[in-house]
Design a protein around this motif. Structure first.
Motif, mmCIF file in Angstrom:
data_model
loop_
_atom_site.group_PDB
_atom_site.id
_atom_site.type_symbol
_atom_site.label_atom_id
_atom_site.label_comp_id
_atom_site.label_asym_id
_atom_site.label_seq_id
_atom_site.Cartn_x
_atom_site.Cartn_y
_atom_site.Cartn_z
ATOM 1 N N PHE A 65 0.836 -1.211 0.000
ATOM 2 C CA PHE A 65 0.000 0.000 0.000
ATOM 3 C C PHE A 65 0.866 1.255 0.000
ATOM 4 N N VAL A 66 1.918 1.254 0.822
ATOM 5 C CA VAL A 66 2.827 2.410 0.874
ATOM 6 C C VAL A 66 3.523 2.587 -0.474
ATOM 7 N N LYS A 67 3.942 1.490 -1.086
ATOM 8 C CA LYS A 67 4.603 1.558 -2.392
ATOM 9 C C LYS A 67 3.665 2.185 -3.420
ATOM 10 N N TYR A 68 2.395 1.745 -3.445
ATOM 11 C CA TYR A 68 1.437 2.312 -4.384
ATOM 12 C C TYR A 68 1.205 3.794 -4.100
ATOM 13 N N ALA A 69 1.084 4.145 -2.836
ATOM 14 C CA ALA A 69 0.867 5.555 -2.480
ATOM 15 C C ALA A 69 2.050 6.411 -2.927
ATOM 16 N N LEU A 70 3.254 5.941 -2.696
ATOM 17 C CA LEU A 70 4.436 6.718 -3.092
ATOM 18 C C LEU A 70 4.578 6.799 -4.611
ATOM 19 N N TYR A 71 4.296 5.707 -5.309
ATOM 20 C CA TYR A 71 4.315 5.746 -6.775
ATOM 21 C C TYR A 71 3.296 6.776 -7.283
#
Length: 138
Positions: A65-71
């Protein structure tokens, strides 16, 4: 007092909604595509972890989820850059960044599928791509 605050929020919503639609419409498909690829990577990662005998914990989903948010933040920030430089340089920076992210996620999906199935799909893809345009002998 509460009525005034509600009216203020309603006024801002009316003013901001068209601008937000205008701002996000060119990159909505990019953010959606990145989300789909991150989701595929998460599924393939879970399968690879099971194959390795690792425990599936909620921290893995949180990192996804954090990876998607940062992307997504990266694509949005790049869209802002694109808008600011539109008069000077007409380069689709947001599309380029999203494409780069998609290639990274695709490679990760292929690696996780290779671990889960025991078949090295990434090498197969590289071989197929190189056969499309073979090197010429001099």
């Amino acid at each position: 007092m509460i009525k005034k605050i509600q009216q203020l929020f309603a006024d801002w919503q009316i003013l901001l909604t068209p601008y937000l639609i205008f701002f996000f419409s060119p990159i909505a498909y990019l953010i959606f595509g990145v989300g789909i690829m991150v989701f595929f990577d998460w599924i393939a990662g879970v399968a690879a972890a099971r194959k390795k005998g690792k425990a599936i914990v909620s921290g893995g989903f949180y990192r996804t989820f954090v990876k998607y948010a940062l992307y997504s933040i990266g694509v949005i920030a790049t869209r802002i850059l694109e808008i600011l430089l539109k008069d000077k340089i007409n380069i689709p920076f947001a599309s380029l960044l999203a494409g780069f992210i998609l290639v990274i996620e695709y490679k990760s999906v292929m690696e996780n599928i290779s671990i889960a199935t025991g078949v090295n799909l990434w090498d197969w893809v590289k071989e197929k791509i190189s056969s499309i345009h073979p090197k010429r002998e001099k």
